[in-house]
Write an enzyme that holds these catalytic residues in place. Sequence first.
Site, short mmCIF file in Angstrom:
data_model
loop_
_atom_site.label_atom_id
_atom_site.label_comp_id
_atom_site.label_asym_id
_atom_site.label_seq_id
_atom_site.Cartn_x
_atom_site.Cartn_y
_atom_site.Cartn_z
CG HIS A 63 -1.93 0.98 1.38
ND1 HIS A 63 -1.67 2.31 1.64
CD2 HIS A 63 -3.27 0.87 1.29
CE1 HIS A 63 -2.82 2.97 1.70
NE2 HIS A 63 -3.80 2.12 1.48
CG ASP B 81 0.42 -2.42 6.25
OD1 ASP B 81 -0.53 -2.52 7.05
OD2 ASP B 81 0.32 -1.85 5.15
CD GLN C 5 -6.78 -4.91 4.08
OE1 GLN C 5 -7.71 -5.63 4.44
NE2 GLN C 5 -6.98 -3.68 3.63
CE LYS D 225 -7.35 -0.27 5.92
NZ LYS D 225 -8.09 0.17 4.74
CB CYS E 12 -3.62 3.13 -1.59
SG CYS E 12 -4.84 4.41 -1.32
#
Lengths: 429, 149
Positions: free
Chosen positions: A141, A218, A221, A244, A384
Amino acid sequence: MELATPLADAEVLRLRRDFPALNQQVHGRDLVYLDSGATSQKPVSVLDAERSFYEHENSAVHRGAHTLAANATELFENARATVARFVGARENEIVWTSNATEGLNLIAYGMSNASLGRGGADAARFVLTEGDEILTTEGEHHANLVPWQELAARTGATLRHIPVADDGTLRMDEAERLITGRTKLVTFTHVSNVTGVLNPVDDLVRMARAVGALVVLDACQSAPHRVLDLAALDVDFAVFSGHKMLAPTGIGVLYGRAELLDALPPFLTGGSMITTVTLEASGYLPAPQRFEAGTQKVSQAIALAAAVDYLSSVGMDRIERWESELGARLVGGFSAIPGVRVLGPGTGVHRAGLVSVDVDGVHAHDVGQFLDDRGIAVRVGHHCAQPLHRRFGVTASTRASAYLYNTTADVDAAIDALAGVRAFFGASS
Amino acid sequence: MSGDLAGLYQQVILDHSREKHGFGLAPTADASSHQLNPTCGDELTLQLHATDGVIGSVTWEGAGCSISMASASLLHDLAPGLTYDEARERIALFRELMQSRGAGVEDEDELLGDAIVLEGVSKYVARVKCAMLAWVALEADLAQLDAAH
């Protein structure tokens, strides 16, 4: 170990009643929300937590001797403890940020400040100079790419990337070659927001450890969708966003191993993060307060804890298994449609519950518009992640992303709608 | 399919998005501008060919959604024979039409020709930028010619 029972449609339909926004019609159809990879819907318990704070405890945290201030501080710090438990961390390893992007910038600017000599000898491990390398991947991203481009430009370090293979996985042979004694930091996403690929955290951590490089994960997700134990993964830093994972916007989390957070120079400075302040210089509190300057995101942090409680009560292992089933159903259905290409791993590969596709002859925006007309919300564009789309030879794609409140009927509706797209736009030939 | 979707994607638009009138760049042009829609990655280069203050033709290349491609194709059909001021007037009217949220504007049939089929886009705020891409490019081309004088 016994596998958890995944959710099932009947239970999901009961859970769905907790989410007011899901109970509406779009263009005369029941909403099918398959855009949770962008942002999730919120259960009533989360909305109530934020409202209740303003109705009862609202006051400034970490200051003031009055009862409301004490109650607010207790809720705020309890929220930190709840989130810490959720990701296998200690409380002093959890820093509140506005979002994951801010968390990544916090690390980058902390290292930048260290490179300028701030933080003294303790911060030496964060210093970057010419000849040093920062390693990211082709599949990130923009939030996990642009801050490192800027950090490289400020320090003279070189930014490199691990390429992505045709199936969306990282080229681990290239990773072996790229991770060397010059590598000071390795940063990558846990789960791709485009392909749903799960990156091999253990292998990358092992390679980074062998050369003494820091590891940033990261988890945007993964934290909302999977059982996450950051201490067990042995990463140095990790970031994720509340919105999220059923929480409001404006709250995110930076995780850092305690000894690293206490040595990293601060990013934002000002009130609430200091020890002694004179007109000339100031001392800083240990983490997490040294990174929490100014008025904090109190109601949002409390609401994030309510979101985590909601997810935990359902069971992250069950959510993970359910989304894996939905992801398999999505990729199976999409792959079977003529003219539809799945970006990344195809059927039969373990994946997260999100799938992006390119529809031959129809632009992603048109695909999204067609689906919206049937009440189906998906994401279109580059998500993104322009470099990854370029890697797949497209500028944009259409992404369906599931969460705990999606049923197999939602997935089937998306498959059915996508199957009608090329005929509508005359792309069948 | 809802009536709205049929209004957005009229057959004329779908035809233009495939046929792309004026697609293909000329070796030279009197003005040329490149436009990018960063949210979706749509790109378009539009060339202006003019003689004595009158537009001879516009040629273009780009990649994007059916709305942006059809809009460029329709602009190619509309532009020839317009003076710079007439072209500016039509760009302003088209922008007003796109911002009308489905209400339309006066004189649209007379001044915008077939491009009025894009009126349905104005109900979809997120798609207005797609329809405007070629028109913004022409506006930039005209500004280049002004600056050259």
